[in-house]
Design a protein around this motif. Structure first.
Motif, PDB file in Angstrom:
ATOM      1  N   LEU A   1      -8.661  -4.970   6.668  1.00  0.00           N
ATOM      2  CA  LEU A   1      -7.208  -4.810   6.657  1.00  0.00           C
ATOM      3  C   LEU A   1      -6.803  -3.734   5.658  1.00  0.00           C
ATOM      4  O   LEU A   1      -7.525  -3.458   4.698  1.00  0.00           O
ATOM      5  CB  LEU A   1      -6.523  -6.120   6.255  1.00  0.00           C
ATOM      6  CG  LEU A   1      -6.481  -7.247   7.262  1.00  0.00           C
ATOM      7  CD1 LEU A   1      -5.808  -8.460   6.637  1.00  0.00           C
ATOM      8  CD2 LEU A   1      -5.753  -6.841   8.526  1.00  0.00           C
ATOM      9  N   LYS A   2      -5.632  -3.154   5.874  1.00  0.00           N
ATOM     10  CA  LYS A   2      -5.084  -2.185   4.941  1.00  0.00           C
ATOM     11  C   LYS A   2      -4.032  -2.890   4.090  1.00  0.00           C
ATOM     12  O   LYS A   2      -3.478  -3.921   4.492  1.00  0.00           O
ATOM     13  CB  LYS A   2      -4.465  -1.017   5.698  1.00  0.00           C
ATOM     14  CG  LYS A   2      -5.501  -0.215   6.450  1.00  0.00           C
ATOM     15  CD  LYS A   2      -4.882   0.926   7.190  1.00  0.00           C
ATOM     16  CE  LYS A   2      -5.990   1.662   7.950  1.00  0.00           C
ATOM     17  NZ  LYS A   2      -5.465   2.480   9.023  1.00  0.00           N
ATOM     18  N   ILE A   3      -3.754  -2.338   2.936  1.00  0.00           N
ATOM     19  CA  ILE A   3      -2.786  -2.931   2.020  1.00  0.00           C
ATOM     20  C   ILE A   3      -1.440  -3.096   2.725  1.00  0.00           C
ATOM     21  O   ILE A   3      -0.948  -2.187   3.383  1.00  0.00           O
ATOM     22  CB  ILE A   3      -2.643  -2.069   0.756  1.00  0.00           C
ATOM     23  CG1 ILE A   3      -3.957  -2.089  -0.015  1.00  0.00           C
ATOM     24  CG2 ILE A   3      -1.500  -2.563  -0.126  1.00  0.00           C
ATOM     25  CD1 ILE A   3      -4.004  -1.181  -1.198  1.00  0.00           C
ATOM     26  N   GLY A   4      -0.879  -4.301   2.603  1.00  0.00           N
ATOM     27  CA  GLY A   4       0.417  -4.612   3.181  1.00  0.00           C
ATOM     28  C   GLY A   4       0.369  -5.181   4.591  1.00  0.00           C
ATOM     29  O   GLY A   4       1.379  -5.652   5.098  1.00  0.00           O
ATOM     30  N   GLU A   5      -0.790  -5.163   5.231  1.00  0.00           N
ATOM     31  CA  GLU A   5      -0.890  -5.682   6.593  1.00  0.00           C
ATOM     32  C   GLU A   5      -0.900  -7.211   6.595  1.00  0.00           C
ATOM     33  O   GLU A   5      -1.497  -7.849   5.734  1.00  0.00           O
ATOM     34  CB  GLU A   5      -2.143  -5.164   7.288  1.00  0.00           C
ATOM     35  CG  GLU A   5      -2.046  -3.713   7.676  1.00  0.00           C
ATOM     36  CD  GLU A   5      -3.220  -3.239   8.510  1.00  0.00           C
ATOM     37  OE1 GLU A   5      -2.970  -2.417   9.415  1.00  0.00           O
ATOM     38  OE2 GLU A   5      -4.356  -3.662   8.264  1.00  0.00           O
TER      39      GLU A   5
END
Length: 74
Positions: A6-10
């Motif tokens: 996952l990417k940050i904020g997802e």
């Protein structure tokens, strides 16, 4: 996909936690269960540990544990 991808904020929902002896028990005891919604908050240098938000609190987990948690993006 696994949690560590996952990417940050997802935002994602936990689909499955691989059966890994005490790791699954420990994570489940802390509230990380199948079906719970999580958000990736931040990554430490070299992506270990990973900070996530779930059920109104923050949790840091090791990358090797995050690689065993399967999620579905929301």
């Amino acid at each position: 996909m696994v949690l560590s991808e996952l990417k940050i904020g997802e935002l994602a929902k936990v689909v499955k936690i691989s059966n890994v002896n005490s790791v699954k028990d420990r994570l489940t005891a802390m509230g990380l269960t199948e079906g719970v919604k999580i958000t990736l908050v931040r990554l430490a240098p070299f992506s270990d540990p990973i900070e996530i938000k779930l059920r109104g609190f923050y949790m840091a987990i090791r990358k090797v544990d995050a690689d065993k948690i399967y999620v579905e993006k929301l």
